[in-house]
Structures are given as structure tokens and as C-alpha cells.
Motif scaffolding. Sequence first.
Motif, PDB file in Angstrom:
ATOM      1  N   GLU A 199     -29.482  -1.111  -8.639  1.00  8.87           N
ATOM      2  CA  GLU A 199     -28.043  -2.107  -8.084  1.00  8.87           C
ATOM      3  C   GLU A 199     -26.771  -1.356  -8.814  1.00  8.87           C
ATOM      4  O   GLU A 199     -26.544  -0.812  -9.850  1.00  8.87           O
ATOM      5  CB  GLU A 199     -28.120  -3.577  -8.912  1.00  8.87           C
ATOM      6  CG  GLU A 199     -29.394  -4.568  -8.150  1.00  8.87           C
ATOM      7  CD  GLU A 199     -29.110  -5.795  -9.075  1.00  8.87           C
ATOM      8  OE1 GLU A 199     -28.242  -6.501  -9.066  1.00  8.87           O
ATOM      9  OE2 GLU A 199     -30.327  -6.083  -9.633  1.00  8.87           O
ATOM     10  N   THR A 242     -16.104   3.289   0.907  1.00 10.38           N
ATOM     11  CA  THR A 242     -17.495   4.039   0.500  1.00 10.38           C
ATOM     12  C   THR A 242     -18.213   4.585   1.726  1.00 10.38           C
ATOM     13  O   THR A 242     -18.016   3.985   2.771  1.00 10.38           O
ATOM     14  CB  THR A 242     -18.347   2.556   0.288  1.00 10.38           C
ATOM     15  OG1 THR A 242     -17.794   2.246  -0.971  1.00 10.38           O
ATOM     16  CG2 THR A 242     -19.717   3.096   0.180  1.00 10.38           C
ATOM     17  N   PHE A 297     -28.588   0.611   1.963  1.00 13.42           N
ATOM     18  CA  PHE A 297     -27.968  -0.590   0.858  1.00 13.42           C
ATOM     19  C   PHE A 297     -27.582  -1.801   1.457  1.00 13.42           C
ATOM     20  O   PHE A 297     -26.998  -1.740   2.647  1.00 13.42           O
ATOM     21  CB  PHE A 297     -26.662   0.236   0.335  1.00 13.42           C
ATOM     22  CG  PHE A 297     -27.042   1.543  -0.208  1.00 13.42           C
ATOM     23  CD1 PHE A 297     -27.296   1.730  -1.800  1.00 13.42           C
ATOM     24  CD2 PHE A 297     -26.918   2.828   0.246  1.00 13.42           C
ATOM     25  CE1 PHE A 297     -27.879   2.831  -2.290  1.00 13.42           C
ATOM     26  CE2 PHE A 297     -27.429   4.149  -0.199  1.00 13.42           C
ATOM     27  CZ  PHE A 297     -27.577   4.261  -1.448  1.00 13.42           C
ATOM     28  N   SER A 298     -27.642  -2.493   0.782  1.00 15.80           N
ATOM     29  CA  SER A 298     -27.155  -4.017   1.138  1.00 15.80           C
ATOM     30  C   SER A 298     -26.139  -4.238   0.171  1.00 15.80           C
ATOM     31  O   SER A 298     -26.183  -4.284  -1.163  1.00 15.80           O
ATOM     32  CB  SER A 298     -28.317  -5.089   0.685  1.00 15.80           C
ATOM     33  OG  SER A 298     -27.932  -6.179   0.979  1.00 15.80           O
ATOM     34  N   PHE A 299     -24.952  -4.415   0.504  1.00 16.76           N
ATOM     35  CA  PHE A 299     -23.578  -4.655   0.051  1.00 16.76           C
ATOM     36  C   PHE A 299     -23.205  -6.258   0.283  1.00 16.76           C
ATOM     37  O   PHE A 299     -23.715  -6.844   1.206  1.00 16.76           O
ATOM     38  CB  PHE A 299     -22.636  -3.770   0.668  1.00 16.76           C
ATOM     39  CG  PHE A 299     -22.346  -2.545  -0.098  1.00 16.76           C
ATOM     40  CD1 PHE A 299     -21.299  -2.211  -1.034  1.00 16.76           C
ATOM     41  CD2 PHE A 299     -23.245  -1.478   0.482  1.00 16.76           C
ATOM     42  CE1 PHE A 299     -21.376  -1.166  -1.491  1.00 16.76           C
ATOM     43  CE2 PHE A 299     -22.879  -0.364  -0.281  1.00 16.76           C
ATOM     44  CZ  PHE A 299     -22.040  -0.126  -1.273  1.00 16.76           C
ATOM     45  N   THR A 300     -22.736  -6.653  -0.982  1.00 14.21           N
ATOM     46  CA  THR A 300     -21.903  -7.948  -0.883  1.00 14.21           C
ATOM     47  C   THR A 300     -20.415  -7.739  -1.055  1.00 14.21           C
ATOM     48  O   THR A 300     -20.510  -7.203  -2.119  1.00 14.21           O
ATOM     49  CB  THR A 300     -22.514  -8.938  -1.891  1.00 14.21           C
ATOM     50  OG1 THR A 300     -24.008  -9.230  -1.515  1.00 14.21           O
ATOM     51  CG2 THR A 300     -21.750 -10.204  -1.871  1.00 14.21           C
ATOM     52  N   SER A 353     -22.553 -10.436   3.041  1.00 17.61           N
ATOM     53  CA  SER A 353     -23.616  -9.487   2.817  1.00 17.61           C
ATOM     54  C   SER A 353     -23.809  -8.567   3.897  1.00 17.61           C
ATOM     55  O   SER A 353     -23.676  -9.250   4.969  1.00 17.61           O
ATOM     56  CB  SER A 353     -24.798  -9.924   2.471  1.00 17.61           C
ATOM     57  OG  SER A 353     -24.422 -10.736   0.904  1.00 17.61           O
ATOM     58  N   GLU A 412     -25.791  -4.691   5.421  1.00 20.25           N
ATOM     59  CA  GLU A 412     -26.635  -3.348   5.193  1.00 20.25           C
ATOM     60  C   GLU A 412     -25.909  -2.354   5.827  1.00 20.25           C
ATOM     61  O   GLU A 412     -25.271  -2.324   7.009  1.00 20.25           O
ATOM     62  CB  GLU A 412     -27.991  -3.685   5.980  1.00 20.25           C
ATOM     63  CG  GLU A 412     -28.835  -4.335   5.289  1.00 20.25           C
ATOM     64  CD  GLU A 412     -30.325  -4.382   5.417  1.00 20.25           C
ATOM     65  OE1 GLU A 412     -30.495  -3.100   6.246  1.00 20.25           O
ATOM     66  OE2 GLU A 412     -31.227  -5.307   5.314  1.00 20.25           O
ATOM     67  N   HIS A 455     -17.339  -7.203  -5.395  1.00 18.22           N
ATOM     68  CA  HIS A 455     -18.556  -6.419  -4.898  1.00 18.22           C
ATOM     69  C   HIS A 455     -19.643  -5.567  -5.501  1.00 18.22           C
ATOM     70  O   HIS A 455     -19.410  -5.456  -6.505  1.00 18.22           O
ATOM     71  CB  HIS A 455     -17.804  -5.225  -3.751  1.00 18.22           C
ATOM     72  CG  HIS A 455     -16.922  -4.280  -4.655  1.00 18.22           C
ATOM     73  ND1 HIS A 455     -15.957  -4.331  -5.180  1.00 18.22           N
ATOM     74  CD2 HIS A 455     -17.527  -3.002  -5.098  1.00 18.22           C
ATOM     75  CE1 HIS A 455     -15.472  -3.506  -6.087  1.00 18.22           C
ATOM     76  NE2 HIS A 455     -16.494  -2.501  -6.060  1.00 18.22           N
ATOM     77  N   CYS A 496     -23.827  -3.782  -4.746  1.00 18.71           N
ATOM     78  CA  CYS A 496     -24.917  -3.482  -3.777  1.00 18.71           C
ATOM     79  C   CYS A 496     -26.375  -3.382  -4.516  1.00 18.71           C
ATOM     80  O   CYS A 496     -26.481  -3.160  -5.539  1.00 18.71           O
ATOM     81  CB  CYS A 496     -24.701  -2.054  -3.239  1.00 18.71           C
ATOM     82  SG  CYS A 496     -24.598  -0.677  -4.378  1.00 18.71           S
ATOM     83  N   CYS A 549     -29.809  -1.157  -3.665  1.00 20.97           N
ATOM     84  CA  CYS A 549     -30.482   0.205  -2.828  1.00 20.97           C
ATOM     85  C   CYS A 549     -31.721  -0.387  -2.281  1.00 20.97           C
ATOM     86  O   CYS A 549     -32.469  -0.845  -2.837  1.00 20.97           O
ATOM     87  CB  CYS A 549     -30.649   1.147  -3.955  1.00 20.97           C
ATOM     88  SG  CYS A 549     -31.416   2.591  -3.106  1.00 20.97           S
TER      89      CYS A 549
END
Length: 108
Positions: free
Chosen positions: A38, A50, A57-60, A65, A67, A82, A84, A86
Motif C-alpha cells: 500500500e 502519476t 493499482f487501485s487508487f483512491t 476509487s 483502477e 490519496h 493506493c 497494489c
Amino acid sequence: MIKHFPEVQADAGVKRQVLSDSPELMVVAFRFQAEGAEGKLHSHPHVQSTYVESGRFSFTVDGESFEVTAGESFVIPSNAVHGCVCLEPGTLIDTFAPRRDDFLTPNP
């Protein structure tokens, strides 16, 4: 002039390496070594771009949220919360404006 920066442990399963910097801009590689590693939720005054060099990756970002996978990129506004997770090991290339001076000092 080319500078060489060491790779440092950023979080469990995540290594960080400054690739280049100036007072106005910094480029940093984050290497996620395992699924589930994370980048913990945080915020900073820097604008961040980025680019996903490899992996998934899942990002918030500010509660939203999504991917991302290799070849995709996005911008995180100044002070946005923010982080993420993996999903597949890989590397993120982050650009910060201005430079993240905290990345120039060794981790305690």
C-alpha cells in the motif's frame, strides 16, 4: 548535472527512488514488490502526476476509487487525500510540483 539517489524503503513492500529534482519539480519511482502493498492515504500541498510504468493499482483520490494499469496516468490535485493498493506488482512514476523536500532526507 546528473545526480544519483539511493532507493529507500517507503512502506512495507514499497521502495522509493528519486530520479531527478529541481526546486520546481521532482520525479520519483515507487516500486511495489507484492500484491497488497500500500501507499497509505495521505495528502500534501504538491500537485502530483502519476504514470503507471507497470503493474495494476487501485487508487483512491478524495474518496473516489478507480483502477489503473500500465500506460495510464492521472493528476492528483494539491491537498487531495490519496493512496493506493497494489493489485499486480509494478512501478509508479510520480512527478511533484514543487519538489518534495521530505524525499531528499533519509528515512529515520
